[in-house]
Design a protein around this motif. Structure first.
Motif: not given
Length: 217
Positions: A187-205
């Motif tokens: 699985m891509p490390r979407v936060g650690h690798s900077g693929i998605l930002n904090e707001k985007q991760i929150r919305d995927v949550m």
């Protein structure tokens, strides 16, 4: 790791074509031949830099384990997971769950990170490329497990409740850096690798955990 292996084989084939029948006497020489071929085959262009070819210790260890056919031992597995857990950044404002509607857009969006994209352009999450997430979307990948009813199956009726806290925190950590929980996760490390930002991760949550999202209906 399959991607790493594919590029390695492709590079070896390319290198052997270039060098003809030159013999390779050891695994170390073959590794160097592959690395040299990769370096010659790529260049910096736009936001896509050659440093993407450089594996961090976790990627390297997992690639070597897959290539050798020998899984990582328990000690190395724990070391990788512990090191990656230290990289997880929790929500700066303490809010874990955002708008599932925006999360669905991110999950459907596979754009970003190519040399033609602007450095400040928002990336997509491309989640449906690997996971089933809702019954409404019939086109999805199966590399990862189905996430349909992700929150529902885990008893999350209110993501803000104390009872939901363990699964909410686990889900955030898994999105941020999957290797904190599975040393050789694909699985891509979407936060650690900077693929998605904090707001985007929150919305995927929100997409994964909000009872009103299509994932949980």
């Amino acid at each position: 790791m399959k991607t790493d292996h594919f590029f390695g084989l492709a590079a070896v084939a390319c290198a052997l074509t270039v060098f003809g029948c030159a013999s390779v006497d050891s695994a170390a020489e073959l590794d160097k031949l592959t690395a040299d071929a990769l370096q010659r085959s790529f260049r910096d262009q736009g936001i896509a830099k050659v440093d993407r070819l450089v594996q961090d210790p976790a990627n390297l260890a997992c690639s070597e384990a897959e290539a050798s056919g020998k899984p990582l031992d328990e000690q190395r597995t724990k070391e990788i997971e512990a090191a990656n857990m230290k990289t997880v950044r929790w929500p700066s404002d303490g809010k874990f769950v955002g708008d599932w509607r925006e999360g669905e857009k991110i999950a459907q969006n596979g754009r970003g990170l190519t040399w033609t994209d602007a450095a400040n352009a928002a990336n997509g999450g491309n989640c449906y490329n690997c996971h089933q997430m809702s019954k409404d979307e019939i086109s999805f990948g199966t590399l990862g497990p189905s996430l349909y009813h992700y929150g529902k199956l885990r008893g999350v009726s209110d993501p803000a409740s104390a009872a939901s806290k363990p699964i909410v925190e686990y889900t955030w950590g898994k999105l941020w850096n999957a290797r904190a929980y599975n040393a050789c996760s694909n699985m891509p490390r979407v936060g650690h690798s900077g693929i998605l930002n904090e707001k985007q991760i929150r919305d995927v949550m929100g997409l994964l955990l909000d009872p009103q999202s299509p994932v949980n209906r």
